[in-house]
Write a protein that holds these residues in place. Structure first.
Motif, PDB file in Angstrom:
ATOM      1  N   LEU A   1       0.665  -1.332  -0.010  1.00 33.14           N
ATOM      2  CA  LEU A   1       0.116   0.191   0.089  1.00 33.14           C
ATOM      3  C   LEU A   1       0.888   1.254  -0.033  1.00 33.14           C
ATOM      4  O   LEU A   1       0.381   2.303   0.367  1.00 33.14           O
ATOM      5  CB  LEU A   1      -0.930  -0.013   1.187  1.00 33.14           C
ATOM      6  CG  LEU A   1      -2.019  -0.830   1.409  1.00 33.14           C
ATOM      7  CD1 LEU A   1      -2.722  -0.835   2.610  1.00 33.14           C
ATOM      8  CD2 LEU A   1      -2.868  -1.230  -0.001  1.00 33.14           C
ATOM      9  N   ALA A   2       2.054   1.117  -0.343  1.00 37.01           N
ATOM     10  CA  ALA A   2       3.004   2.361  -0.137  1.00 37.01           C
ATOM     11  C   ALA A   2       2.690   3.375  -1.180  1.00 37.01           C
ATOM     12  O   ALA A   2       2.780   4.587  -0.906  1.00 37.01           O
ATOM     13  CB  ALA A   2       4.342   1.940  -0.216  1.00 37.01           C
ATOM     14  N   LEU A   3       2.096   2.681  -2.560  1.00 38.03           N
ATOM     15  CA  LEU A   3       1.904   3.629  -3.436  1.00 38.03           C
ATOM     16  C   LEU A   3       0.374   3.260  -3.825  1.00 38.03           C
ATOM     17  O   LEU A   3       0.114   2.424  -4.505  1.00 38.03           O
ATOM     18  CB  LEU A   3       2.634   3.425  -4.635  1.00 38.03           C
ATOM     19  CG  LEU A   3       4.124   3.933  -4.735  1.00 38.03           C
ATOM     20  CD1 LEU A   3       4.853   3.523  -5.903  1.00 38.03           C
ATOM     21  CD2 LEU A   3       4.180   5.463  -4.669  1.00 38.03           C
ATOM     22  N   PRO A   4      -0.424   4.053  -3.199  1.00 38.80           N
ATOM     23  CA  PRO A   4      -1.964   3.999  -3.282  1.00 38.80           C
ATOM     24  C   PRO A   4      -2.490   4.331  -4.563  1.00 38.80           C
ATOM     25  O   PRO A   4      -1.765   5.142  -5.261  1.00 38.80           O
ATOM     26  CB  PRO A   4      -2.422   4.615  -2.019  1.00 38.80           C
ATOM     27  CG  PRO A   4      -1.699   5.733  -1.923  1.00 38.80           C
ATOM     28  CD  PRO A   4      -0.287   4.994  -2.186  1.00 38.80           C
ATOM     29  N   THR A   5      -3.476   3.819  -5.054  1.00 36.33           N
ATOM     30  CA  THR A   5      -3.992   4.350  -6.387  1.00 36.33           C
ATOM     31  C   THR A   5      -5.266   4.944  -5.946  1.00 36.33           C
ATOM     32  O   THR A   5      -6.173   4.748  -4.836  1.00 36.33           O
ATOM     33  CB  THR A   5      -4.311   3.035  -7.106  1.00 36.33           C
ATOM     34  OG1 THR A   5      -5.157   1.979  -6.712  1.00 36.33           O
ATOM     35  CG2 THR A   5      -2.888   2.466  -7.637  1.00 36.33           C
TER      36      THR A   5
END
Length: 433
Positions: free
Chosen positions: A197-201
């Motif tokens: 989840l470090a780079l959420p969309t």
């Protein structure tokens, strides 16, 4: 509303999993006259609290206590600690609940941080007291909330507490930055990395939590900057800008956008030699003034003197934004541009072997770029050292600069120490990124 009605309403919000209503029932800033009214409620007995789930009964008691300390006693110290107790109690109750409870958790945590800020300002104005202990207390409380979200086993992401995890991590990172405990912040983010989840969309992010995700991405990018992970930091900031682009009223997020662009502009230049479009920088006067009109102009022309002046002039700005070291790294691009210009000039003068550049030529270029100036009439002043060839940049330093650029693969070639020159690759000696 009476105490009985409040308890009935509270119990119904939990039974129906109505997160918005639960948030309204636990805020310290309710609408109309609900605040003073709730502060006058008597202490509920066990019979009064019978309709409420057992784990939520301490939450009601803590809430009424904090409301009295705010609206009756007007005691900010007691209010702060009582509100922290409320968040802790709500945290315990939330362990067995679905993610509807996250709205109340986020709001109570946000109010706790706001109350701390008001209390810290009052303390500072009175006697300049240290508030690090209170900040540590908030960090411990929010850390528990973060772990509850992190360990949620719900398979459906839309129903999982992980959907709101970025608020708590953003709050933790901000606190750890203030406490100068970056290692703790990095360990928290590493825990999030394992969840993917470090780079959420945007697709998987609830609308009501997107502003918290932007905050997380900004502070997460600062952590990546601290680790010299410049490409990862740029990716996070670009993702944050995508989230901000979803807002219809861009004026509301202009401040956030400017903070992000202050980091993104030097990152893009360092990572890919690109600058922000004029259409973007024209909207943000500070970004345009610091970068486009000053720092980047120095880098693009190889003007070392102007670069150092910009670094000195905006030092406090760069330090406050945590990008001072990144800006220092841009000096390598300044050197690169200077070497390119020197090599091009030498190639024009030496057509027999244009790929061989004497170190003395680069010494001369560095000397000129470092010490040249303009007088009041606009005439260029040439330093006396150019005539004497007693350069302030020794050949060893020039070799070090060139070796660094070759190591970064910004220059293709090798240094001939014996012949005191750099031999460039005949084709494409300065490759594009």
């Amino acid at each position: 509303m009476s105490l009985y009605e409040y308890i009935q309403d509270f119990s119904q919000a939990i039974a129906q999993e109505n997160g918005r209503r639960l948030k309204q029932l636990l805020t310290i800033n309710p609408t109309k006259d609900d605040g003073p009214n709730r502060a006058q409620f008597p202490d509920p007995s066990e019979i009064d609290l019978y309709p409420v789930m057992e784990k939520f009964q301490p939450v009601i008691r803590c809430y009424l206590t904090v409301m009295r300390s705010i609206y009756v006693s007007s005691d900010i110290n007691a209010s702060f600690f009582n509100l922290n107790d409320l968040v802790v109690a709500l945290n315990r109750a939330a362990e067995t609940q679905s993610n509807y409870v996250c709205a109340a958790l986020i709001n109570c945590s946000d109010e706790l941080i706001s109350l701390y800020q008001v209390r810290a300002k009052m303390k500072h104005s009175e006697k300049g007291g240290d508030e690090s202990d209170s900040l540590e207390l908030i960090a411990a409380t929010i850390n528990r909330l973060f772990k509850i979200c992190l360990t949620d086993k719900t398979l459906d992401f839309a129903a999982s507490k992980k959907a709101s995890i970025h608020f708590f991590l953003a709050a933790l990172i901000k606190i750890y930055f203030k406490l100068n405990k970056l290692e703790l912040a990095k360990s928290m983010e590493k825990a999030l990395m394992g969840t993917g989840l470090a780079l959420p969309t945007i697709v998987n992010s609830p609308v009501e939590y997107r502003r918290h995700i932007v905050t997380y991405l900004y502070f997460s990018a600062l952590l990546s900057l601290d680790e010299s992970e410049f490409e990862f930091a740029e990716t996070k900031l670009l993702t944050a800008m995508q989230f901000l682009s979803c807002y219809k009223n861009q004026a509301k997020v202009a401040t956030q956008a400017e903070k992000i662009l202050f980091l993104l502009a030097p990152l893009k230049l360092y990572n890919s030699r690109k600058t922000l479009p004029e259409a973007v920088t024209d909207k943000f006067a500070n970004v345009k003034m610091v970068y486009t009109q000053n720092l980047f102009k120095a880098v693009q022309t190889g003007n070392l003197r102007q670069f150092e002046e910009c670094l000195k002039t905006f030092q406090k700005v760069f330090l406050k934004r945590h990008i001072y070291l990144l800006v220092v790294h841009l000096k390598n691009l300044c050197y690169l541009r200077l070497v390119q210009r020197a090599a091009r000039l030498c190639a024009e003068l030496n057509t027999a072997s244009p790929h061989i550049v004497p170190l003395s030529a680069i010494q001369l270029a560095i000397e000129f770029a470092t010490h040249h100036s303009v007088n009041s009439d606009g005439a260029l002043l040439v330093p006396e050292t150019l005539a004497s060839q007693n350069y302030s940049a020794p050949a060893e330093e020039v070799e070090c600069v060139l070796a660094n650029l070759i190591h970064k693969k910004w220059i293709k070639g090798y240094i001939s120490h014996a012949n005191r020159c750099i031999v460039l690759l005949k084709t494409d000696p300065f490759p594009k990124v």
